[in-house]
Design a protein around this motif. Structure first.
Motif, short mmCIF file in Angstrom:
data_model
loop_
_atom_site.label_atom_id
_atom_site.label_comp_id
_atom_site.label_asym_id
_atom_site.label_seq_id
_atom_site.Cartn_x
_atom_site.Cartn_y
_atom_site.Cartn_z
N GLY A 160 0.82 -1.21 0.00
CA GLY A 160 0.00 0.00 0.00
C GLY A 160 0.85 1.26 0.00
N GLY A 161 1.94 1.23 0.75
CA GLY A 161 2.85 2.37 0.77
C GLY A 161 3.52 2.59 -0.58
N GLN A 162 3.82 1.49 -1.28
CA GLN A 162 4.41 1.62 -2.61
C GLN A 162 3.41 2.25 -3.59
OE1 GLN A 162 7.56 1.04 -3.61
NE2 GLN A 162 7.00 1.81 -5.62
N THR A 186 8.08 1.68 4.15
CA THR A 186 9.33 1.29 4.80
C THR A 186 9.11 0.85 6.24
OG1 THR A 186 10.53 2.87 3.42
CG2 THR A 186 11.66 2.06 5.38
N GLY A 187 8.29 1.59 6.95
CA GLY A 187 8.15 1.38 8.39
C GLY A 187 7.45 0.11 8.79
N ALA A 188 6.51 -0.38 7.98
CA ALA A 188 5.72 -1.54 8.40
C ALA A 188 6.59 -2.78 8.58
CB ALA A 188 4.60 -1.80 7.40
N ALA A 221 13.00 7.55 10.81
CA ALA A 221 14.37 8.08 10.77
C ALA A 221 15.17 7.43 9.65
CB ALA A 221 15.06 7.85 12.11
N PHE A 222 14.99 6.14 9.48
CA PHE A 222 15.69 5.40 8.43
C PHE A 222 15.31 5.93 7.05
CE2 PHE A 222 16.97 1.73 5.93
CZ PHE A 222 18.10 1.27 6.60
N GLN A 223 14.01 6.24 6.88
CA GLN A 223 13.57 6.74 5.58
C GLN A 223 14.08 8.16 5.31
OE1 GLN A 223 12.08 5.06 3.05
NE2 GLN A 223 12.62 6.92 1.95
#
Length: 299
Positions: A160-162, A186-188, A221-223
């Motif tokens: 879904g994020g993509q 990314t976070g999920a 933070a990673f993203q």
């Protein structure tokens, strides 16, 4: 790489070795017409990537004395989902990339049809690993792991994020929308990687609040760090093309906040993530080191 402390350096080396060994064992090339598929899967999964998600599984498992081998198997399942997503993201119909981890993308090396099948196969492999009794003796734990990974990788998570990421190229996303996009895309998977350690440790859902907060904050933070690397990083170190988001006019943390505010936001998120671990002692040192590495890395 920047910000690699001794504890983190050793853990990164161990997980890279053990995930490579796992894929090498699982993906033995058969002596039949499927061989090109297995070669493509090995090309995509062995000898590349940060292995951040499996490392998070191991680091979270340390809090609950979970068997290292079991944590690696769950980490391998999550990495299989991550690898499948990268293979598909690199396709001409998505990001159309030529390089990944410093080598040709799967569709460049093996053709688009084989790349699609390799991604599909990694998706199936992830759940094959989780359902296996070797991963955990308790079938209810295995069921919760399967449920969590399915939710993290599907339309309410990574996929879904993509879709939102594709829409970001033509939509005027605000900061809230970009934050939601990245929390899903990314976070999920990052969040599930952390929670998987607690699931294997048989911690009840209500006891995972602090770990969920940690995972949420380091995922964002990673993203942001990835956005900064896309804008300022070294393509040779990254092993892939950079500066793509800006060229496409895509809404990102950088385009909305600017470089300095984005960097400050990432640093704040890391400190907040570490704060969520206040109730843990030295057993959480690896999680703390990973949080710092998330924004100080150079690839």
């Amino acid at each position: 790489m920047g910000a690699v402390t001794p504890i983190l350096g050793a853990a990164l080396a161990d997980i890279a070795r053990d995930i490579d060994r796992a894929f090498d064992h699982i993906l033995k090339v058969p002596d039949d017409a499927r061989a090109p598929l297995f070669h493509a899967m090995r090309h995509a999964s062995i000898g590349g990537g940060k292995r951040m998600r499996p490392l998070l599984v191991v680091a979270a498992s340390n809090l609950f004395n979970v068997d290292y081998g079991a944590a690696v198997r769950v980490g391998c399942a999550i990495e299989a989902i991550h690898v499948y997503s990268l293979i598909h993201d690199d396709l001409p119909c998505m990001d159309d990339d030529d390089l990944r981890h410093g080598k040709p993308t799967v569709h460049k090396a093996f053709g688009e049809a084989t790349a699609v099948l390799a991604g599909d196969s990694f998706h199936a492999l992830a759940f094959e690993l989780l359902v296996d009794g070797q991963t955990h003796a308790d079938p209810f734990v295995r069921l919760e792991l399967i449920d969590g990974l399915a939710r993290a990788s599907g339309p309410g998570g990574m996929a879904g994020g993509q879709m939102m990421d594709i829409a970001a190229e033509t939509s005027n996303f605000d900061l809230a929308a970009v934050t939601r996009l990245q929390a899903m895309k990314t976070g999920a998977l990052i969040a599930f990687s952390v929670e998987a350690g607690a699931i294997m440790g048989r911690m009840p859902a209500e006891a995972r609040t602090q770990l969920r907060g940690y995972a949420r904050d380091i995922g964002l933070a990673f993203q942001i760090a990835d956005d900064l690397l896309d804008a300022e990083g070294d393509e040779e170190l990254a092993g892939k093309a950079l500066k793509k988001d800006d060229a496409r006019g895509k809404a990102t943390f950088l385009s909305l906040l600017g470089i300095e505010r984005a960097r400050a936001q990432a640093e704040m998120l890391v400190e907040q993530a570490i704060g969520h671990l206040a109730s843990y002692g030295h057993e959480a040192d690896l999680l703390r080191a990973i949080a710092r590495y998330a924004v100080e890395r150079d690839r």
